[in-house]
Design a protein around this motif. Structure first.
Motif, PDB file in Angstrom:
ATOM      1  N   GLY A  47       0.780  -1.062  -0.127  1.00 54.08           N
ATOM      2  CA  GLY A  47       0.076  -0.078   0.103  1.00 54.08           C
ATOM      3  C   GLY A  47       0.813   1.308   0.063  1.00 54.08           C
ATOM      4  O   GLY A  47       2.059   1.379   0.263  1.00 54.08           O
ATOM      5  N   GLU A  48       0.325   2.303  -0.205  1.00 50.90           N
ATOM      6  CA  GLU A  48       0.745   3.795  -0.221  1.00 50.90           C
ATOM      7  C   GLU A  48       1.617   4.060   1.076  1.00 50.90           C
ATOM      8  O   GLU A  48       2.930   4.368   0.950  1.00 50.90           O
ATOM      9  N   ARG A  49       1.234   3.644   2.054  1.00 49.42           N
ATOM     10  CA  ARG A  49       1.683   3.782   3.405  1.00 49.42           C
ATOM     11  C   ARG A  49       2.947   2.892   3.612  1.00 49.42           C
ATOM     12  O   ARG A  49       4.050   3.483   3.967  1.00 49.42           O
ATOM     13  N   ALA A  50       2.730   1.763   3.173  1.00 48.30           N
ATOM     14  CA  ALA A  50       3.763   0.775   3.353  1.00 48.30           C
ATOM     15  C   ALA A  50       4.921   1.043   2.125  1.00 48.30           C
ATOM     16  O   ALA A  50       6.358   1.133   2.733  1.00 48.30           O
ATOM     17  N   LEU A  51       4.872   1.389   1.002  1.00 54.38           N
ATOM     18  CA  LEU A  51       5.577   2.062   0.319  1.00 54.38           C
ATOM     19  C   LEU A  51       6.457   3.325   0.651  1.00 54.38           C
ATOM     20  O   LEU A  51       7.689   3.436   0.761  1.00 54.38           O
ATOM     21  N   ALA A  52       5.728   4.287   1.440  1.00 58.27           N
ATOM     22  CA  ALA A  52       6.328   5.362   1.822  1.00 58.27           C
ATOM     23  C   ALA A  52       7.274   5.118   2.988  1.00 58.27           C
ATOM     24  O   ALA A  52       8.535   5.884   3.030  1.00 58.27           O
ATOM     25  N   THR A  53       7.006   4.151   3.861  1.00 62.70           N
ATOM     26  CA  THR A  53       7.818   3.801   4.892  1.00 62.70           C
ATOM     27  C   THR A  53       9.119   2.821   4.598  1.00 62.70           C
ATOM     28  O   THR A  53       9.948   3.285   4.850  1.00 62.70           O
ATOM     29  N   MET A  54       8.966   2.165   3.371  1.00 59.48           N
ATOM     30  CA  MET A  54       9.845   1.422   2.854  1.00 59.48           C
ATOM     31  C   MET A  54      10.948   2.199   2.137  1.00 59.48           C
ATOM     32  O   MET A  54      12.238   2.070   2.332  1.00 59.48           O
ATOM     33  N   THR A  55      10.484   3.582   1.523  1.00 57.41           N
ATOM     34  CA  THR A  55      11.424   4.147   0.909  1.00 57.41           C
ATOM     35  C   THR A  55      11.925   5.487   1.335  1.00 57.41           C
ATOM     36  O   THR A  55      12.831   6.229   0.997  1.00 57.41           O
ATOM     37  N   GLY A  56      11.087   6.045   2.305  1.00 58.73           N
ATOM     38  CA  GLY A  56      11.192   7.167   3.097  1.00 58.73           C
ATOM     39  C   GLY A  56      10.594   8.516   2.283  1.00 58.73           C
ATOM     40  O   GLY A  56      10.881   9.482   2.571  1.00 58.73           O
ATOM     41  N   PHE A  57       9.770   8.307   1.305  1.00 59.78           N
ATOM     42  CA  PHE A  57       9.390   9.135   0.325  1.00 59.78           C
ATOM     43  C   PHE A  57       7.838   9.400   0.975  1.00 59.78           C
ATOM     44  O   PHE A  57       7.384   8.538   1.633  1.00 59.78           O
ATOM     45  N   SER A  58       7.362  10.621   0.527  1.00 56.69           N
ATOM     46  CA  SER A  58       6.144  11.069   1.011  1.00 56.69           C
ATOM     47  C   SER A  58       5.030  10.128   0.374  1.00 56.69           C
ATOM     48  O   SER A  58       5.280   9.657  -0.607  1.00 56.69           O
ATOM     49  N   ARG A  59       3.900  10.079   0.981  1.00 58.29           N
ATOM     50  CA  ARG A  59       2.779   9.436   0.334  1.00 58.29           C
ATOM     51  C   ARG A  59       2.454  10.065  -1.003  1.00 58.29           C
ATOM     52  O   ARG A  59       1.940   9.397  -1.911  1.00 58.29           O
ATOM     53  N   VAL A  60       2.553  11.478  -0.908  1.00 65.21           N
ATOM     54  CA  VAL A  60       2.083  12.212  -2.292  1.00 65.21           C
ATOM     55  C   VAL A  60       3.099  11.675  -3.465  1.00 65.21           C
ATOM     56  O   VAL A  60       2.714  11.358  -4.612  1.00 65.21           O
ATOM     57  N   THR A  61       4.402  11.382  -3.085  1.00 66.23           N
ATOM     58  CA  THR A  61       5.173  11.034  -4.172  1.00 66.23           C
ATOM     59  C   THR A  61       5.242   9.637  -4.461  1.00 66.23           C
ATOM     60  O   THR A  61       5.196   9.122  -5.735  1.00 66.23           O
ATOM     61  N   VAL A  62       4.545   8.808  -3.605  1.00 72.86           N
ATOM     62  CA  VAL A  62       4.229   7.334  -3.998  1.00 72.86           C
ATOM     63  C   VAL A  62       3.029   7.215  -4.742  1.00 72.86           C
ATOM     64  O   VAL A  62       2.858   6.581  -5.933  1.00 72.86           O
ATOM     65  N   ARG A  63       1.901   8.142  -4.572  1.00 69.93           N
ATOM     66  CA  ARG A  63       0.870   8.301  -5.135  1.00 69.93           C
ATOM     67  C   ARG A  63       1.040   8.628  -6.728  1.00 69.93           C
ATOM     68  O   ARG A  63       0.409   8.093  -7.567  1.00 69.93           O
ATOM     69  N   LYS A  64       2.187   9.855  -6.827  1.00 71.52           N
ATOM     70  CA  LYS A  64       2.625  10.068  -8.279  1.00 71.52           C
ATOM     71  C   LYS A  64       3.114   9.170  -8.973  1.00 71.52           C
ATOM     72  O   LYS A  64       2.993   8.886 -10.085  1.00 71.52           O
ATOM     73  N   ALA A  65       4.111   8.169  -8.130  1.00 77.55           N
ATOM     74  CA  ALA A  65       4.701   7.265  -8.880  1.00 77.55           C
ATOM     75  C   ALA A  65       3.864   6.144  -9.645  1.00 77.55           C
ATOM     76  O   ALA A  65       3.914   5.811 -10.620  1.00 77.55           O
ATOM     77  N   LEU A  66       2.760   5.686  -8.498  1.00 77.44           N
ATOM     78  CA  LEU A  66       1.714   4.718  -8.820  1.00 77.44           C
ATOM     79  C   LEU A  66       1.021   5.086 -10.083  1.00 77.44           C
ATOM     80  O   LEU A  66       0.537   4.302 -10.851  1.00 77.44           O
ATOM     81  N   ALA A  67       0.750   6.352 -10.026  1.00 80.00           N
ATOM     82  CA  ALA A  67      -0.145   7.134 -11.186  1.00 80.00           C
ATOM     83  C   ALA A  67       0.477   7.042 -12.650  1.00 80.00           C
ATOM     84  O   ALA A  67      -0.125   6.459 -13.608  1.00 80.00           O
ATOM     85  N   GLY A  68       1.871   7.291 -12.553  1.00 77.16           N
ATOM     86  CA  GLY A  68       2.689   6.860 -13.723  1.00 77.16           C
ATOM     87  C   GLY A  68       2.619   5.496 -14.296  1.00 77.16           C
ATOM     88  O   GLY A  68       2.586   5.186 -15.394  1.00 77.16           O
ATOM     89  N   LEU A  69       2.981   4.470 -13.170  1.00 78.66           N
ATOM     90  CA  LEU A  69       2.867   3.145 -13.810  1.00 78.66           C
ATOM     91  C   LEU A  69       1.452   2.774 -14.214  1.00 78.66           C
ATOM     92  O   LEU A  69       1.511   1.927 -15.077  1.00 78.66           O
ATOM     93  N   ALA A  70       0.493   3.378 -13.620  1.00 77.57           N
ATOM     94  CA  ALA A  70      -0.961   2.930 -14.220  1.00 77.57           C
ATOM     95  C   ALA A  70      -1.112   3.465 -15.488  1.00 77.57           C
ATOM     96  O   ALA A  70      -1.749   2.531 -16.261  1.00 77.57           O
ATOM     97  N   ALA A  71      -0.643   4.507 -15.799  1.00 79.51           N
ATOM     98  CA  ALA A  71      -0.632   5.259 -17.158  1.00 79.51           C
ATOM     99  C   ALA A  71      -0.024   4.271 -18.172  1.00 79.51           C
ATOM    100  O   ALA A  71      -0.205   4.189 -19.432  1.00 79.51           O
ATOM    101  N   GLU A  72       1.087   3.500 -17.609  1.00 79.97           N
ATOM    102  CA  GLU A  72       1.898   2.657 -18.661  1.00 79.97           C
ATOM    103  C   GLU A  72       1.284   1.270 -18.762  1.00 79.97           C
ATOM    104  O   GLU A  72       1.610   0.390 -19.482  1.00 79.97           O
ATOM    105  N   GLY A  73       0.154   0.885 -17.820  1.00 76.68           N
ATOM    106  CA  GLY A  73      -0.527  -0.264 -17.978  1.00 76.68           C
ATOM    107  C   GLY A  73       0.202  -1.416 -17.020  1.00 76.68           C
ATOM    108  O   GLY A  73       0.044  -2.449 -17.077  1.00 76.68           O
ATOM    109  N   LEU A  74       1.361  -0.869 -16.408  1.00 74.54           N
ATOM    110  CA  LEU A  74       1.972  -1.779 -15.702  1.00 74.54           C
ATOM    111  C   LEU A  74       1.300  -2.052 -14.181  1.00 74.54           C
ATOM    112  O   LEU A  74       1.499  -3.165 -13.629  1.00 74.54           O
ATOM    113  N   VAL A  75       0.548  -1.350 -13.602  1.00 73.97           N
ATOM    114  CA  VAL A  75      -0.284  -1.658 -12.661  1.00 73.97           C
ATOM    115  C   VAL A  75      -1.946  -1.215 -12.679  1.00 73.97           C
ATOM    116  O   VAL A  75      -2.027  -0.113 -13.676  1.00 73.97           O
TER     117      VAL A  75
END
Length: 251
Positions: A47-75
């Motif tokens: 989840g977003e919270r878990a990814l933020a904890t794993m990487t030290g990035f904010s949830r906003v950053t995580v959400r933006k990264a996931l949106a990019g992957l979704a646009a590519e059809g990878l998730v």
């Protein structure tokens, strides 16, 4: 993949991304690389919270990264259920595997439909592809390959009959049949090019004629250098991503 494995994988790939990139781009690249790893081909992402904890990035950053992957059809996000690995199949070019093995590793059920399965004499093109004398006995297979309930690829394969005598030995997997006779290839040359799927192939794959596809030619070899497989395939362009990991040469 377990959370600890996700964290280790992401940290490793983050170290490989340029530090000057925006954080969401670094995370997007690291997640994309993780999805190309064999252990992360199926299932749900942390989840977003878990990814933020794993990487030290904010949830906003995580959400933006996931949106990019979704646009590519990878998730694909499922509201209330998490983010799932997309329907596109990410296939690594760094490993020599067959179609059946690839799909099984992703938790998918492969299926094959034989359109042709015959013995014959090598044509000049087949002889050149396998480094054989013209008219050498060969086996030919024309197969429609399925995964996840849909047709994904058409494959025309030629194998020297000196390596595999019985065409009936190939059921679902060519490489399993070759392994049974001690002739599984250990090296291959593969050429990939974009193509417009012809009308007959499109009908079999269930897509429109001239749909973008991938034409793949593979020549596979034994340790002693003998060619044991010459395959030409048409893959659906909307279903596959081929990923190669590149390293700079020292110096």
């Amino acid at each position: 993949m377990e959370p600890a494995a996700w964290q280790k994988c992401l940290q490793r790939h983050l170290r490989d991304t340029p530090a000057q990139l925006p954080r969401y781009q670094r995370l997007r690249a690291a997640l994309s690389a993780a999805l190309a790893a064999e252990a992360a081909q199926t299932g749900v992402l942390p989840g977003e919270r878990a990814l933020a904890t794993m990487t030290g990035f904010s949830r906003v950053t995580v959400r933006k990264a996931l949106a990019g992957l979704a646009a590519e059809g990878l998730v694909r996000p499922k509201p209330g259920a998490g983010t799932y690995v997309g329907e596109r199949i990410v296939r690594s070019l760094s490993r020599l595997t067959g179609f059946t093995e690839d799909l099984r590793e992703r938790g998918m059920n492969p299926r094959v439909e034989f359109l042709e399965r015959e013995t014959g004499e090598a044509t000049s093109e087949e002889a050149m592809g396998l480094a054989l004398a013209p008219r050498t006995p060969v086996l030919r297979f024309w197969r429609l390959r399925y995964g996840g309930g849909r047709a994904l690829a058409l494959e025309r394969t030629v194998v020297p009959r000196s390596v595999l005598a019985d065409p009936g030995a190939v059921q679902e997997s060519l490489y399993e049949a070759l392994e049974q006779v001690g002739a599984r290839p250990t090296r291959a040359l593969q050429r990939i090019r974009a193509t417009a799927v012809d009308a007959e192939s499109a009908r079999l794959l269930g897509v429109e004629a001239a749909t973008p596809g991938l034409e793949i030619e593979r020549r596979a070899f034994l340790p002693d250098g003998r060619a044991v497989e010459f395959t030409r395939s048409i893959y659906r362009g909307d279903a596959y991503d081929f990923v190669a990991e590149l390293e700079a040469r020292p110096g």
